[in-house]
Design a protein around this motif. Structure first.
Motif: not given
Length: 685
Positions: A168-188
């Motif tokens: 989840v992003p901190f704000d809605n600036d600069m066209w930031v996106r949410y990311n439903a990332r597959p678990l088991g790959k990179d951290g976030y």
């Protein structure tokens, strides 16, 4: 920055650019000792338990008897580092509580070390599938900018399926996106909250801060089959929060440093969990602004197409279009907001205290047509960026108000941030807001609020030491001057912290007419829909039709309807394809009824990563509404089972709201959506 996680005992590299208050302390987890005397069992929910290991200073959380969070510790990083795992005597106590969540128990584990006292606190409630955890440290000189009540724990994600972790992003600036990332790959790293869920069966774990007036919080999830989890107060980042310095230090009278309260819950449907989390935030930090009790806001905003060309003549012609040519486009109370965005100052001469007769004429013209006039302002930004007097102040110039990091004025998005605690910033707020009220504006769109949440080398008010404390001070002052006289709409703003101060918030950044703008918006709505339970309303930004295809226009309108409100944005001062599209689409009573309750649709499938969600669902008075989008350049077929929609029985009636075509559904629902298009179905038995 590298963090050591229990999952693999090796450094795991996360997002570049992260700045935490201090390097995360590393320590070895002591092994637990068996036996009843070494374990405190803390029951909560129906069949859930926290097992606190008194011999090691860690705890494990069991939901329905199964461990989900394992061997979590607590850490405080001030002048000295305190870890709950150090070999020091621990004292356990329990007390009854009765707070916003009802009657419950507060369990405390206390340690004393080096004349400092650390408390791990667990707030639990019978029948609730979540609890709150917090750390408090007492002593002298305890100010710190890092504290974690859940540190280096292991999350056990059992079973097969499409498992996701939501960033989840901190704000809605600069066209930031949410990311439903597959678990088991990179951290976030997620700002304030994350959900670890199985998209196949919807089961999910929610972890998030419910307090945002002091700390910026980060939820750090590592990669691997069993992810590591850390929840911290004291998170700052050059990209996510736009800070170039560490988080400010926190203490009350320099004798108490208290972490944010973190909610932890397991839900059979993670979507229910996120909505519960949103409601918990409203209970933890009560709204400052009065709740909006009128009809769902609908209207028009000038930034969609007219932008810097706005003037009195154009604004009046827009009013005429809705008054004469689009009479069916009204909210449930029969009116619209007509909002002048940036460059409304084209309609004044000599500044805010000069000739504002054109603005006054606009207000009167709106009211003569039964519309409500709106205005725009950014209370914590300096777009001029040069030395001059601050409006409303006789003794201060703008440079004195600029927020500085490492001695440099903070320029974010092209504007300099202003210290929300500075008397000149406040004098400017009084000057502008009182002028807007005198002129009769009934709505205000406040923008670039995130500038007020930046960390600073120092604030004018020395009692304020963090960006979130400054944000609270600035927003509470703004609301006090507004005095509940307007509908308050936030544009660019912190996601979680803004809800106490406004009625309505834009879910994403600017969006216009193209299909990719719709896709961007529905990434934010698809994964941030739960904010509809946090704010009175969330909005998809101005709906612009322009000269797009009929399908793209349907999709753009549908993006607003699934978000929960409807603000349009074309240049209705002129006639074009957009005028016909507006007359056809904005007067469809079935479509307008979708936003009557003001609530967002939920994602039906939440597995699109950082792209827009394509399937949305909502229930209104026993009817199921299904919205389906195709952002691609070729047609697409969707097959949806009745069970996935929550439908019972074997046959249903369906009406597609754009085409007004009715049909009967038996068995699976099969939809063919053309390229760059959308449909909305109303389904009943």
């Amino acid at each position: 920055m590298q963090l050591k996680h229990l999952t693999n005992r090796k450094p795991v590299t996360f997002m570049a650019g992260i700045i935490l208050l201090c390097a995360l302390p590393a320590f070895c987890m002591a092994g637990t000792t068996g036996g009843k005397d070494g374990i405190i069992a803390i029951p909560f929910g129906k069949k859930d338990t926290i097992l606190y290991y008194m011999n090691s200073g860690t705890y494990t959380v069991l939901f329905s008897g199964k461990p989900v969070i394992r061997e979590a510790a607590a850490v405080y990083g001030g002048n000295v580092t305190l870890e709950s795992t150090v070999d020091a005597p621990r004292k356990y106590s329990v007390a009854s509580i009765n707070d916003a969540w009802g009657k419950g128990k507060l369990h405390s584990i206390e340690q004393i070390r080096n004349d400092m006292r650390m408390q791990q606190l667990f707030y639990v409630y019978p029948g609730k599938s979540f609890f709150f955890v917090q750390v408090k440290v007492y002593g002298k000189n305890v100010a710190a900018n890092f504290i974690s009540p859940i540190y280096l724990s292991e999350v056990i994600v059992e079973g097969a399926g499409d498992k996701r972790g939501l960033a989840v992003p901190f704000d809605n600036d600069m066209w930031v996106r949410y990311n439903a990332r597959p678990l088991g790959k990179d951290g976030y790293i997620s700002s304030e909250v994350t959900a670890l869920y199985n998209n196949d069966n919807h089961q999910g774990l929610i972890i998030g801060s419910v307090e945002h007036t002091v700390w910026k919080s980060g939820i750090i999830v590592s990669g691997g089959s069993q992810p590591g989890l850390t929840a911290v107060g004291g998170f700052s980042d050059s990209v996510i929060t736009h800070d170039k310095i560490p988080h400010g230090k926190v203490a009350i009278n320099d004798t108490l440093c208290s972490s944010p309260k973190i909610m932890v819950g397991m839900f059979s449907d993670w979507r229910n969990g996120m909505e519960e989390y949103a409601r918990a935030n409203k209970l933890a930090e009560r709204p400052v602004i009065a709740r909006w009790k009128k009809a769902t806001p609908m209207g028009w905003n000038s930034w969609g197409a007219i932008q810097n060309k706005i003037n009195l003549d154009k604004a009046k012609r827009v009013v005429d279009f809705f008054s004469d040519s689009c009479k069916g486009f009204r909210n449930a109370e029969g009116f619209l907001y007509v909002d002048l965005d940036s460059y409304w100052d084209n309609m004044m001469k000599g500044g805010i205290n000069g000739d504002v007769s054109a603005l006054q004429e606009f207000v009167q013209y709106c009211r003569s047509k039964n519309f409500k006039p709106g205005i725009y302002w950014a209370p914590f930004t300096d777009w001029g960026k040069h030395d001059r007097k601050v409006e409303g102040s006789t003794s201060w110039n703008y440079p004195a108000t600029w927020t500085r990091q490492n001695g440099k004025a903070m320029d974010v998005d092209g504007a300099l941030a202003m210290d929300p605690t500075h008397p000149a910033t406040r004098a400017r707020i009084v000057t502008y807001i009182n002028r807007f009220k005198e002129l009769g504006f009934e709505m205000i769109k406040v923008d670039f609020l995130g500038h007020a949440a930046l960390e600073s080398d120092r604030f004018y008010d020395r009692a304020v030491t963090t960006g979130m404390q400054a944000y609270r001070a600035g927003m509470e002052f703004l609301d006090s001057v507004l005095d509940n006289k307007m509908l308050v709409y936030a544009a660019i703003s912190p996601t979680m912290a803004t809800a106490r101060y406004v009625h309505m918030r834009r879910i994403g950044c600017d969006a216009f007419s193209a299909i990719d703008n719709t896709e961007y918006t529905l990434n934010s709505t698809g994964y941030g829909w739960w904010q509809s339970s946090l704010y009175d309303y969330i909005d998809a930004d101005h709906v612009v039709f322009n000269k797009e295809t009929a399908g793209a226009n349907r999709a753009r309108l549908a993006s607003a309807l699934v978000t929960g409100t409807l603000i349009t944005g074309d240049d209705f001062a002129t006639t074009g394809a957009w005028s016909e599209a507006a007359q056809r689409l904005l007067q469809n009573k079935d479509l307008l009824s979708v936003v009557k309750d003001g609530h967002s649709f939920r994602p039906l499938e939440a597995n699109t990563g950082n792209s827009g969600v394509v399937l949305f669902i909502k229930t209104i008075k026993g009817a199921t509404y299904l919205a389906v989008f195709n952002y691609g350049n070729t047609g697409h077929k969707y097959t949806i089972s009745p069970a996935r929609l929550g439908l019972k029985g074997s046959q249903w009636k369906a009406k597609e709201l754009f085409s007004q075509v009715s049909s009967t559904i038996t068995g699976h629902l099969e939809l063919h959506i053309p390229a760059a298009d959308a449909v909305i179905y109303k389904i009943i038995r």
